[in-house]
Design an enzyme around this catalytic site. Sequence first.
Site, short mmCIF file in Angstrom:
data_model
loop_
_atom_site.label_atom_id
_atom_site.label_comp_id
_atom_site.label_asym_id
_atom_site.label_seq_id
_atom_site.Cartn_x
_atom_site.Cartn_y
_atom_site.Cartn_z
CD GLU A 82 -1.36 2.35 2.10
OE1 GLU A 82 -2.12 3.31 2.23
OE2 GLU A 82 -0.18 2.38 2.51
CB CYS A 114 -4.46 -5.26 4.36
SG CYS A 114 -4.45 -3.66 5.16
CG HIS A 236 -5.65 -8.01 7.73
ND1 HIS A 236 -4.32 -7.67 7.65
CD2 HIS A 236 -6.33 -6.83 7.85
CE1 HIS A 236 -4.20 -6.35 7.70
NE2 HIS A 236 -5.40 -5.82 7.83
N1 CAA Z 1 -9.43 -0.90 28.97
C1 CAA Z 1 -9.70 -1.89 28.11
N2 CAA Z 1 -10.34 -1.71 26.91
C2 CAA Z 1 -10.69 -0.43 26.58
C3 CAA Z 1 -10.42 0.65 27.45
C4 CAA Z 1 -9.77 0.38 28.69
N3 CAA Z 1 -9.46 1.36 29.53
N4 CAA Z 1 -10.87 1.75 26.83
C5 CAA Z 1 -11.41 1.40 25.65
N5 CAA Z 1 -11.30 0.07 25.49
C6 CAA Z 1 -11.71 -0.74 24.35
C7 CAA Z 1 -13.06 -0.35 23.79
O1 CAA Z 1 -14.10 -0.92 24.57
C8 CAA Z 1 -12.98 -0.94 22.40
O2 CAA Z 1 -13.17 -2.34 22.48
P1 CAA Z 1 -14.12 -3.08 21.39
O3 CAA Z 1 -13.56 -2.74 20.05
O4 CAA Z 1 -13.99 -4.51 21.77
O5 CAA Z 1 -15.48 -2.51 21.57
C9 CAA Z 1 -11.50 -0.74 22.02
O6 CAA Z 1 -10.82 -0.47 23.26
C10 CAA Z 1 -11.27 0.42 21.05
O7 CAA Z 1 -11.76 1.59 21.61
P2 CAA Z 1 -12.81 2.54 20.87
O8 CAA Z 1 -14.05 1.81 20.61
O9 CAA Z 1 -12.88 3.81 21.66
O10 CAA Z 1 -12.17 2.77 19.44
P3 CAA Z 1 -11.32 3.98 18.86
O11 CAA Z 1 -12.21 5.14 18.62
O12 CAA Z 1 -10.10 4.21 19.67
O13 CAA Z 1 -10.88 3.39 17.43
C11 CAA Z 1 -10.02 1.89 15.79
C12 CAA Z 1 -10.27 2.11 17.28
C13 CAA Z 1 -11.32 2.00 15.02
C14 CAA Z 1 -9.43 0.51 15.58
C15 CAA Z 1 -9.00 2.97 15.30
O14 CAA Z 1 -7.77 2.73 15.91
C16 CAA Z 1 -8.78 2.96 13.80
O15 CAA Z 1 -9.49 3.66 13.07
N6 CAA Z 1 -7.79 2.18 13.28
C17 CAA Z 1 -7.47 2.15 11.84
C18 CAA Z 1 -8.49 1.37 11.02
C19 CAA Z 1 -8.38 -0.12 11.18
O16 CAA Z 1 -7.34 -0.66 11.53
N7 CAA Z 1 -9.47 -0.82 10.91
C20 CAA Z 1 -9.49 -2.28 10.97
C21 CAA Z 1 -10.36 -2.90 9.93
S1 CAA Z 1 -9.81 -2.40 8.31
C22 CAA Z 1 -8.46 -3.39 7.99
O17 CAA Z 1 -8.27 -4.39 8.62
C23 CAA Z 1 -7.51 -2.98 6.92
C24 CAA Z 1 -6.35 -2.34 7.55
O18 CAA Z 1 -5.35 -3.00 7.87
C25 CAA Z 1 -6.37 -0.92 7.80
#
Ligand code: CAA
Length: 389
Positions: A82, A114, A236
């Site tokens: 990518e 990916c 993945h």
């Molecule tokens: N202790 C333990 N867990 C906690 C916590 C704490 N204190 N605080 C939050 N969490 C948990 C939440 O409950 C949540 O868990 P679940 O997903 O099981 O519900 C997790 O931490 C993430 O927290 P948020 O829901 O608040 O999420 P976020 O707003 O921080 O965003 C994300 C997380 C969407 C992955 C973001 O990092 C992101 O956009 N990443 C890039 C996109 C990505 O990787 N997408 C994956 C699918 S696409 C793909 O696979 C292709 C690729 O490689 C990009």
Amino acid sequence: MKVGIDRIAFSTPNRYLDLVDLAHARGVDPNKYLIGIGQSKMAVPTLSQDIVAMGANAAQEVLKGLSDDEKSLIGLLIVATESGVDQSKASALFVHELLNLTASMRTIEIKEACYAGTAGLQLAADFVRAHAGAKALVIAADIARYGLGSGGEVTQGAGAVAMMVSANPHILSLEEHSVVLSRSTDDFWRPNYSTEACAKGKYSEQVYLEMFAQVWREAKSLGLTSVGDLQALLFHIPFSKMGRKGLRSLESMIPPADYERLTARFEKAIVYGREVGNLYTASLYLSLISLLEQDDSLRANDRIGLFSYGSGSVAELFFGTLQSGYNDRLNRAGHEAMLAARQRLSMSEYESIFSDSLVVDGSRQDIEDGDPAAPHALSRIEGHERFYR
Ligand code: CAA
């Protein structure tokens, strides 16, 4: 004829950021990153450690010990990425020169987020099936960049996996029958003018899981997922929680003993990924290396499922069988030593490295060597051309 992965290796930069430090700096509870996201560290590349350098470094390990005659059988080199370095010239051509490969071969770069590593692997397997005696070298290499302070920042990373694909492979024989799915989505993308990815984070997770559910259902209806047969299921891994969610989606659908076995093996398959972060095209294959090197209970003839997902989106569920003696082709000690020897960065060092950029005006830029011990690095750009050592 059996065709599949004969050799495999990975390379990752020699610096990392501890995600507890990132959490403190961003005012986040560290457990969100360590448990909620499921990552511990992320690799941080300097300018000299681009995908060409990382890819060539991984491939160098794969080629180790091969005679010139054996190398001359490589008829196809694919770099899946990518994070390509040019809109026109394939990054594979830089790698081709660095590896001193024969001129009589096809050398290309491919892209589909990916998923491209899997596209490369399947194209390579078809190439080997069609050309008796030929081998193919597939490199999946990426730098995952979302930006300082962005939601995706904690899911960055960098590295490369190189795989030699041949007949009568020593590691994993690939089944020809797989389930593939393409569907245009805007869950994650990177416009040509941007060095950082755009992501609709929650939507990307949703599409990942929907596509996994769909290929799993189809594979099941085709009789490909007889779970009792499946000794491990790889995903993945953009971050380990994502793969865990995929696996958990099967919990109510498969017998508890199968779910327990797949979960135990999943833990081994995320050991390396937790240390380096998202490698986009290479993440699934880093997970394969992690499973094979960290799990002592697998045996020859064990069947493994692999779920590949690339945003945009293409998904594929495919299968392979471990070959006897696969252990002899692994490098657990070398990979563990590489990870253990890395330098831990402070937040300010990470932010400074992240903000470094290459000149875009055609002037000369000599690039500090981020890792003189590694075989290859980007050393200079001049007149918009790239020069490697
Ligand atoms: N202790 C333990 N867990 C906690 C916590 C704490 N204190 N605080 C939050 N969490 C948990 C939440 O409950 C949540 O868990 P679940 O997903 O099981 O519900 C997790 O931490 C993430 O927290 P948020 O829901 O608040 O999420 P976020 O707003 O921080 O965003 C994300 C997380 C969407 C992955 C973001 O990092 C992101 O956009 N990443 C890039 C996109 C990505 O990787 N997408 C994956 C699918 S696409 C793909 O696979 C292709 C690729 O490689 C990009």
